[in-house]
Design an enzyme around this catalytic site. Sequence first.
Site, PDB file in Angstrom:
ATOM      1  CD  GLU A  40      -0.422  -0.129  -5.341  1.00 25.35           C
ATOM      2  OE1 GLU A  40       0.338  -0.962  -4.843  1.00 25.35           O
ATOM      3  OE2 GLU A  40      -1.628  -0.029  -5.025  1.00 25.35           O
ATOM      4  CE  LYS A 114       1.555  -2.156  -1.344  1.00 27.95           C
ATOM      5  NZ  LYS A 114       0.516  -2.571  -2.321  1.00 27.95           N
ATOM      6  CB  CYS A 155      -1.670   0.583  -1.943  1.00 27.02           C
ATOM      7  SG  CYS A 155      -3.325  -0.113  -2.265  1.00 27.02           S
TER       8      CYS A 155
END
Length: 276
Positions: A40, A114, A155
């Site tokens: 990330e 995300k 994540c």
Amino acid sequence: MKAALLQLNVSDDPAANRVVTVDMVRQAADQGAAFILTPEVTNCVSSTRSHQRAVLQHQDDDQTLAALRDVARARGVHLLIGSLALLTGDPDGRFANRSFLIGPDGGIIATYDKIHMFDVNISETETYCESDGYRPGTQSVVAQTPFAAIGLSICYDVRFTRLADALARAGAHILTYPAAFSAVTGAAHWHSLLRARAIEAGAWVLAPAQTGTHSGPSNSGRRTYGHSLAVDPWGEVILDAGTEPGVYMFDLNLDKVADARRRVPSLDNARDFEGP
């Protein structure tokens, strides 16, 4: 096939980070990796929104994206850029946290923004509100490659089983969780969450991670957990990179997906039910 997770310790300087990352992609390819994954925010770790606005770029102008597309094409590899922090045209000025799957011709196969924002209060001295600076995505993504269908996540997405289930049901053989995981929550939850997602989905889970204390005046000692992991569909940790930055090679045996799903067909056995 051989694959590689790149474990990075990036600063708040995208230009300096780019040099290191491109060199590590070359190293991985030279060691035989056909699929290479970065963490990330590969381009910039920064805790200050004003600094990010000063150094980040829009996707079409981003030099890290351009350089990584070039090296993927030069080495003929599939490359997952775990995510880049990017400027957007949003009226509120928020950034995108966007993952890119790059093909061996340097083309962009898929992108993913995300979905789940890291808005948490870990302790009195450690809080995060990712949604202040980043706008969440709304679309889940499974990308097709000649070797596997790849479900893209980033994540904090790892904590949301509904997303992993949707990706697996859409045919994903690999789930990716590039991360810049908190050192505190990483020590408590990282291995357990990633192994659970692999077992539930009967899929490979690949999680390249940021590690260590991140330098630069806008970071104030920010630390990430490291321990980039490759977990097979039976939940076995095939690779744990520890805490040192570097190129970490492993064998990606995709026959294990069909074997795990045959032995425990939980995706087929799941039933709809009414809520409590």
